[in-house]
Scaffold this motif. Structure first.
Motif, PDB file in Angstrom:
ATOM      1  N   SER A  73      -7.101  14.103   3.306  1.00 30.67           N
ATOM      2  CA  SER A  73      -5.538  13.735   3.718  1.00 30.67           C
ATOM      3  C   SER A  73      -4.876  14.249   2.482  1.00 30.67           C
ATOM      4  O   SER A  73      -5.289  14.222   1.256  1.00 30.67           O
ATOM      5  N   ARG A  74      -3.549  14.757   2.647  1.00 34.44           N
ATOM      6  CA  ARG A  74      -2.805  15.326   1.494  1.00 34.44           C
ATOM      7  C   ARG A  74      -2.423  14.191   0.501  1.00 34.44           C
ATOM      8  O   ARG A  74      -2.212  14.361  -0.669  1.00 34.44           O
ATOM      9  N   TRP A  75      -2.475  12.894   1.175  1.00 31.28           N
ATOM     10  CA  TRP A  75      -2.142  11.718   0.148  1.00 31.28           C
ATOM     11  C   TRP A  75      -3.312  11.787  -1.070  1.00 31.28           C
ATOM     12  O   TRP A  75      -2.919  11.125  -1.968  1.00 31.28           O
ATOM     13  N   ASN A  83      -3.251   9.137   8.171  1.00 30.37           N
ATOM     14  CA  ASN A  83      -4.812   9.468   7.811  1.00 30.37           C
ATOM     15  C   ASN A  83      -4.911   9.504   6.604  1.00 30.37           C
ATOM     16  O   ASN A  83      -6.006  10.194   5.900  1.00 30.37           O
ATOM     17  N   ARG A  84      -4.473   8.539   5.696  1.00 32.84           N
ATOM     18  CA  ARG A  84      -4.636   8.410   4.235  1.00 32.84           C
ATOM     19  C   ARG A  84      -5.970   8.161   3.761  1.00 32.84           C
ATOM     20  O   ARG A  84      -6.417   8.568   2.561  1.00 32.84           O
ATOM     21  N   ASN A  85      -6.898   7.615   4.680  1.00 35.52           N
ATOM     22  CA  ASN A  85      -8.138   7.034   4.088  1.00 35.52           C
ATOM     23  C   ASN A  85      -9.151   8.413   4.577  1.00 35.52           C
ATOM     24  O   ASN A  85     -10.350   8.366   4.275  1.00 35.52           O
ATOM     25  N   GLU A 136       0.832  -1.325  -0.137  1.00 37.90           N
ATOM     26  CA  GLU A 136      -0.011  -0.028   0.028  1.00 37.90           C
ATOM     27  C   GLU A 136       0.748   1.262   0.051  1.00 37.90           C
ATOM     28  O   GLU A 136       0.788   2.410  -0.724  1.00 37.90           O
ATOM     29  N   PHE A 137       2.001   1.203   0.861  1.00 38.29           N
ATOM     30  CA  PHE A 137       2.735   2.120   0.734  1.00 38.29           C
ATOM     31  C   PHE A 137       3.889   2.428  -0.440  1.00 38.29           C
ATOM     32  O   PHE A 137       4.090   3.505  -0.957  1.00 38.29           O
TER      33      PHE A 137
END
Length: 532
Positions: free
Chosen positions: A381-383, A375-377, A332-333
């Protein structure tokens, strides 16, 4: 250490110019006066300059030998921005542009070696004014970096010039190719010297800035032995045993050295990491960067970022590799497949010109606040919302040159090849596998009871997954030493687009780069590289 680019180092670099100058038979120009290296200040000036040149030599993943990495099965060279990656990808004969890229990398490497030689061959000038312990510690750093650079070069070219004397003005010498085995012998000698005289830990600025240590020398030595056991030297079991024993020394002293896996894979890529901020950490060798001059990292977001997201997409992920990559936090990363542009539009990678997943590892930067992986979900989130944002084309976070999981997997493989996997070998493999899946301490990804062959295969693939992309512990070197390049580009290849069709099948000749044309023109002795 923090790389202070001192005036003397700058003068030295301008005099040194490029590698093709000091590989000529009749070099021109003056490097150092005979009475230098008389005190600690002068030693420190040359040492700082060496780290800066080393940084420059290995930290540009284009305009260097690293374009060869596109021949491996984890990277696809698209050629959408930089055509030479695609030329390597499809096993095309090296073009003049690709040759020029390789030339630049060659020059930087030999400039670094020349600086190390200058220190090694002149450092005894300080005897009597500088303590023997200090002289040895400076010499050990030079030996380490010279050994690193020759190990870097010999894996790309095989037979290369082996130069151990410093550049001396107006002195003619015959520069010829040296068999790879002799190059490896020098690498071992250099690293053994470094192992003997480097400290376990530094203090002050050297501690936080990346100065190499005893553990780094032992770790790199284990990797050298592992490489020598395979192709092209094929030294076999004796060198697997050396790799096993040296890696175990590092593992046995991990608490003393301060080595341990981080709990989660994504934590390794924290852009705010500072050396020794974690009591036990997995970073063994790293290079610091600043925002000044050329002291920046070119391992930045752009290389594996879609054009539509302000990137270069020079290289992305091969489809077979991505599809067979184990599920979990590491996958995932490591990759990014879904892109949320700041204009509010969503793109899957199949909607973009690159048409492949990209590598996310290099995206987070310390000068871009709140990347918020945890906090990717979250929709804010900036992601997600800033996936298209990048402030600059370069990076300033430290470059991670070697990580502790490489040593764990080196031990696991070498132990299995010599006398079968033991409990420690299984622990080394399973710790890396479980950290990759859900985090250190979990057991869901553990394996047990494998045959020796199946265990070795699991280790080889684990290293491929752990260091996928443009890490220095690169998949390409494993494919070469295990003679898997042909298989990686046939059985493990799933690229239906015509632009990725191989021009010709791989042979052992394609395992190594040819020495750059300019070097051969300047010195015809370099033309007959039988290892190429």
């Amino acid at each position: 250490m923090k790389k202070y680019i001192l005036i003397f180092a700058i003068i030295y670099l301008s005099n040194c110019q490029s590698n093709n100058e000091f590989l000529k038979e009749d070099p021109k120009g003056q490097i150092l006066s005979e009475n230098f290296f008389n005190n600690v200040t002068e030693l420190e000036m040359m040492n700082n300059g060496l780290y800066s040149i080393w940084n420059w030599a290995i930290n540009r993943n284009y305009e260097s030998m690293e374009i060869k990495f596109a021949c491996s099965d984890d990277i696809l060279g698209t050629g959408n921005q930089r055509v030479y990656y695609n030329e390597m990808e499809i096993n095309l004969d090296i073009s003049s542009g690709g040759n020029q890229d390789i030339q630049r990398g060659w020059e930087r490497a030999y400039n670094c070696i020349n600086q190390a030689n200058t220190i090694i061959n002149n450092i005894q000038n300080a005897a009597g004014t500088v303590s023997e312990a200090e002289i040895n510690s400076y010499a050990a750093q030079a030996h380490f970096i010279r050994g690193f650079m020759y190990f870097w070069l010999v894996r790309f070219f095989n037979n290369i010039p082996l130069i151990t004397d410093a550049y001396i003005a107006d002195t003619k010498r015959e520069v010829t190719l040296t068999p790879a085995r002799e190059v490896y012998d020098l690498v071992i000698s250099d690293l053994q010297y470094a192992e003997q005289y480097l400290p376990v830990k530094w203090t002050g600025v050297k501690m936080t800035g990346g100065a190499v240590t005893k553990g780094a020398a032992q770790s790199l030595l284990s990797k050298v032995y592992l490489q020598m056991a395979g192709f092209p030297l094929n030294l076999g079991n004796d060198y697997y045993a050396k790799a096993r024993d040296k890696a175990k020394e590092v593992i046995d002293r991990a608490d003393e050295y301060g080595y341990a896996l981080r709990e989660h894979f994504y934590q390794v890529w924290d852009p705010y990491w500072e050396a020794y901020s974690i009591p036990k950490d997995e970073i063994i060798i790293w290079l610091e960067h600043s925002t000044t001059g050329d002291n920046v990292s070119h391992r930045s977001p752009c290389a594996s970022r879609p054009i539509e997201m302000s990137g270069w997409e020079s290289w992305v992920t091969e489809k077979y590799f991505y599809e067979h990559f184990p599920e979990g936090e590491r996958k995932e990363f490591t990759f990014v497949t879904d892109f949320y542009h700041q204009d509010g539009k969503y793109y899957h990678y199949t909607d973009l010109k690159c048409a492949h997943p990209c590598y996310r590892k290099m995206y987070a930067e310390a000068n871009v606040p709140d990347w918020e992986w945890e906090n990717r979900n979250d929709p804010t989130s900036r992601w997600l919302t800033n996936m298209s944002f990048r402030p600059v084309w370069y990076g300033i976070r430290p470059t991670l040159v070697m990580r502790y999981p490489d040593i764990l997997l080196t031990y696991a493989e070498a132990k299995a090849r010599t006398d079968g996997p033991d409990a420690l070998a299984y622990q080394c493999l399973n710790d890396v596998r479980n950290r990759a899946f859900k985090g250190l301490g979990t057991t869901e990804a553990s394996v047990s009871g494998l045959s020796r062959e199946a265990f070795i295969d699991a280790v080889i693939w684990e290293r491929a997954y752990e260091f996928a992309g443009f890490e220095h512990s690169h998949r390409w070197f494993d494919l070469v030493r295990l003679e898997l390049v042909e298989k990686a580009n046939t059985e493990w290849r799933d690229e239906p687009e015509e632009k990725y069709n191989l021009i010709k099948p791989y042979t052992k000749k394609d395992y190594f780069l040819k020495i750059p044309d300019r070097e051969v023109q300047l010195n015809p002795n370099l033309a007959n590289n039988t290892g190429y």
